[in-house]
Design a protein around this motif. Structure first.
Motif, mmCIF file in Angstrom:
data_model
loop_
_atom_site.group_PDB
_atom_site.id
_atom_site.type_symbol
_atom_site.label_atom_id
_atom_site.label_comp_id
_atom_site.label_asym_id
_atom_site.label_seq_id
_atom_site.Cartn_x
_atom_site.Cartn_y
_atom_site.Cartn_z
ATOM 1 N N ARG A 22 0.743 -1.161 0.102
ATOM 2 C CA ARG A 22 -0.137 0.033 -0.133
ATOM 3 C C ARG A 22 0.835 1.197 0.008
ATOM 4 O O ARG A 22 0.757 2.185 -0.749
ATOM 5 C CB ARG A 22 -0.842 -0.134 1.132
ATOM 6 C CG ARG A 22 -1.904 1.469 1.324
ATOM 7 C CD ARG A 22 -2.909 1.044 2.496
ATOM 8 N NE ARG A 22 -3.694 2.321 2.507
ATOM 9 C CZ ARG A 22 -4.740 2.322 3.560
ATOM 10 N NH1 ARG A 22 -4.678 1.601 4.500
ATOM 11 N NH2 ARG A 22 -5.381 3.357 3.467
ATOM 12 N N ARG A 23 1.940 1.438 0.872
ATOM 13 C CA ARG A 23 2.746 2.515 0.842
ATOM 14 C C ARG A 23 3.625 2.362 -0.350
ATOM 15 O O ARG A 23 3.855 3.744 -0.930
ATOM 16 C CB ARG A 23 3.789 2.226 2.195
ATOM 17 C CG ARG A 23 4.808 3.371 2.104
ATOM 18 C CD ARG A 23 5.665 3.171 3.507
ATOM 19 N NE ARG A 23 6.716 4.200 3.494
ATOM 20 C CZ ARG A 23 7.877 4.012 3.154
ATOM 21 N NH1 ARG A 23 8.362 2.867 2.743
ATOM 22 N NH2 ARG A 23 8.953 5.011 3.118
ATOM 23 N N PHE A 25 2.693 1.488 -3.533
ATOM 24 C CA PHE A 25 1.873 2.252 -4.915
ATOM 25 C C PHE A 25 1.510 3.377 -4.477
ATOM 26 O O PHE A 25 1.097 4.315 -5.428
ATOM 27 C CB PHE A 25 0.554 1.252 -4.919
ATOM 28 C CG PHE A 25 1.145 -0.045 -5.719
ATOM 29 C CD1 PHE A 25 1.632 -0.145 -6.873
ATOM 30 C CD2 PHE A 25 1.020 -1.317 -4.860
ATOM 31 C CE1 PHE A 25 2.299 -1.336 -7.473
ATOM 32 C CE2 PHE A 25 1.350 -2.511 -5.604
ATOM 33 C CZ PHE A 25 1.927 -2.564 -6.716
ATOM 34 N N HIS A 26 1.099 4.094 -3.076
ATOM 35 C CA HIS A 26 0.878 5.224 -2.792
ATOM 36 C C HIS A 26 1.920 6.099 -3.261
ATOM 37 O O HIS A 26 1.811 7.441 -3.747
ATOM 38 C CB HIS A 26 0.567 5.294 -1.310
ATOM 39 C CG HIS A 26 0.246 6.673 -0.819
ATOM 40 N ND1 HIS A 26 -0.865 7.471 -1.339
ATOM 41 C CD2 HIS A 26 0.928 7.756 -0.101
ATOM 42 C CE1 HIS A 26 -1.002 8.792 -0.802
ATOM 43 N NE2 HIS A 26 0.264 8.858 0.009
ATOM 44 N N LEU A 27 3.217 5.885 -2.972
ATOM 45 C CA LEU A 27 4.608 6.651 -3.199
ATOM 46 C C LEU A 27 4.548 6.749 -4.864
ATOM 47 O O LEU A 27 4.826 7.914 -5.220
ATOM 48 C CB LEU A 27 5.746 6.320 -2.466
ATOM 49 C CG LEU A 27 6.001 6.341 -1.408
ATOM 50 C CD1 LEU A 27 7.156 5.337 -0.622
ATOM 51 C CD2 LEU A 27 6.059 7.659 -0.802
ATOM 52 N N TRP A 29 2.105 6.751 -7.012
ATOM 53 C CA TRP A 29 1.154 7.612 -7.507
ATOM 54 C C TRP A 29 1.449 9.088 -7.028
ATOM 55 O O TRP A 29 1.332 9.955 -8.144
ATOM 56 C CB TRP A 29 -0.399 7.083 -6.795
ATOM 57 C CG TRP A 29 -1.442 8.059 -7.174
ATOM 58 C CD1 TRP A 29 -1.834 9.181 -6.518
ATOM 59 C CD2 TRP A 29 -2.171 8.164 -8.426
ATOM 60 N NE1 TRP A 29 -2.994 9.896 -7.088
ATOM 61 C CE2 TRP A 29 -3.197 9.154 -8.351
ATOM 62 C CE3 TRP A 29 -2.134 7.108 -9.440
ATOM 63 C CZ2 TRP A 29 -4.014 9.385 -9.400
ATOM 64 C CZ3 TRP A 29 -3.230 7.525 -10.331
ATOM 65 C CH2 TRP A 29 -3.944 8.546 -10.430
ATOM 66 N N VAL A 30 1.729 9.406 -5.907
ATOM 67 C CA VAL A 30 2.101 10.734 -5.356
ATOM 68 C C VAL A 30 3.103 11.278 -6.242
ATOM 69 O O VAL A 30 2.955 12.532 -6.738
ATOM 70 C CB VAL A 30 2.204 10.787 -3.834
ATOM 71 C CG1 VAL A 30 2.854 12.109 -3.410
ATOM 72 C CG2 VAL A 30 1.071 10.193 -3.052
ATOM 73 N N SER A 33 2.036 11.768 -10.003
ATOM 74 C CA SER A 33 1.027 12.615 -10.149
ATOM 75 C C SER A 33 1.579 14.364 -9.885
ATOM 76 O O SER A 33 1.162 15.167 -10.700
ATOM 77 C CB SER A 33 -0.285 12.700 -9.462
ATOM 78 O OG SER A 33 0.048 12.452 -8.002
ATOM 79 N N VAL A 119 10.358 2.673 -6.598
ATOM 80 C CA VAL A 119 9.374 3.660 -6.723
ATOM 81 C C VAL A 119 9.512 4.732 -7.998
ATOM 82 O O VAL A 119 9.029 5.112 -8.594
ATOM 83 C CB VAL A 119 8.860 4.552 -5.594
ATOM 84 C CG1 VAL A 119 8.228 5.703 -5.707
ATOM 85 C CG2 VAL A 119 8.182 3.658 -4.721
ATOM 86 N N SER A 123 7.475 5.400 -11.042
ATOM 87 C CA SER A 123 6.805 6.904 -11.080
ATOM 88 C C SER A 123 6.995 7.769 -12.330
ATOM 89 O O SER A 123 6.257 8.138 -12.746
ATOM 90 C CB SER A 123 7.059 7.566 -9.768
ATOM 91 O OG SER A 123 8.522 7.814 -9.542
#
Length: 280
Positions: A22-23, A25-27, A29-30, A33, A119, A123
């Motif tokens: 979760r952490r 994929f959140h990184l 995405w952040v 984006s 990441v 990203s």
């Protein structure tokens, strides 16, 4: 006495993955984006700039290959095919070229012990994918305006794009892992990307390739995916990958290459991740 017996939290060194899915994929995405928004921050035209490069390239190449070289003669919906191929390949080229130096440019993050380093290239790929999605909206407006009728095979296109993104991510991981140690990777990849552009059926249909060479061209996963996108979106009567190659091995070969590149990219990045900071 071990750290667990002493009630202390075990400290892990730097790694490609870490901190939970979760952490992770959140990184991804952040960062993606944020980079996408910052690219056009303060620009008058904003996201329209992401359309300029493929559209200008399309305009030049369309004139050259339709009016001068005339590769488009007899090709159904050639302008649509050319624009679609350019947008797809531009995504691949943009994502991989930016990924080469991504670890070096993110040195502040790489030096953080608990930051999952994979990441960074992912990203970069996602940021390029955002640009591609904006461009694809314009592509499908052009497709409809040109008179290509929607059909059920269009539903396959998202899967083709997903495979395109996955293969690009595999290449991106490999390049970003090698560059901190081998700085020649950047100019070498610039040359290889150009070779892939002209060696894949981006500007020309696969029928323009001599029959003896079609299987070789289609062994490249990018070429196989481009031809699949052509059949799904542009021209259902166009030859499939198997028909163009004239062999039942037309899909197993690029599939093996696809899986091998992704697996090698992941393995190399995972191996090099703990040492990337030392190479900067």
């Amino acid at each position: 006495m071990s750290a667990s017996q002493a009630g202390l939290q075990e400290i892990h060194g730097p790694s490609a993955l870490g901190g939970g899915a979760r952490r992770f994929f959140h990184l991804v995405w952040v960062i993606a984006s944020t980079d996408f928004k910052l690219t056009y921050f303060g620009s008058v035209l904003g996201y329209l700039w992401s359309l300029m490069r493929p559209l200008m390239l399309f305009g030049v190449l369309y004139v050259v290959f339709s009016e001068v070289v005339r590769l488009g003669d007899g090709v159904t919906n050639y302008p649509v095919l050319l624009l679609l191929n350019i947008v797809l390949f531009t995504f691949f080229q943009e994502a991989t070229q930016n990924a080469v130096t991504s670890a070096v440019l993110r040195e502040n993050l790489v030096r953080k012990m608990h930051f999952p380093r994979m990441v960074i290239p992912l990203s970069t790929v996602l940021t390029a994918a955002f640009n591609m999605m904006v461009n694809m909206a314009a592509v499908f407006v052009f497709v409809l305006a040109y008179g290509v009728n929607p059909r059920a095979s269009w539903l396959l296109f998202p899967l083709i794009v997903l495979l395109f993104v996955t293969f690009t991510a595999g290449v991106a991981m490999l390049l970003s892992a090698l560059y901190p140690r081998y700085r020649d990777v950047a100019p070498i990849w610039a040359v290889l990307a150009t070779i892939l552009f002209y060696g894949s059926p981006v500007l020309y249909p696969i029928e323009a390739v001599p029959e003896d060479w079609r299987a070789v061209v289609l062994a490249n996963p990018l070429a196989a995916l481009l031809e699949s996108a052509r059949v799904a979106v542009v021209d259902p009567s166009a030859p499939t990958v198997v028909e163009a190659a004239g062999s039942e091995l037309a899909w197993p070969v690029p599939t093996v290459v696809f899986v091998a590149v992704c697996a090698i990219g992941f393995w190399v990045f995972n191996r090099e991740a703990p040492r990337i900071a030392e190479e900067l």
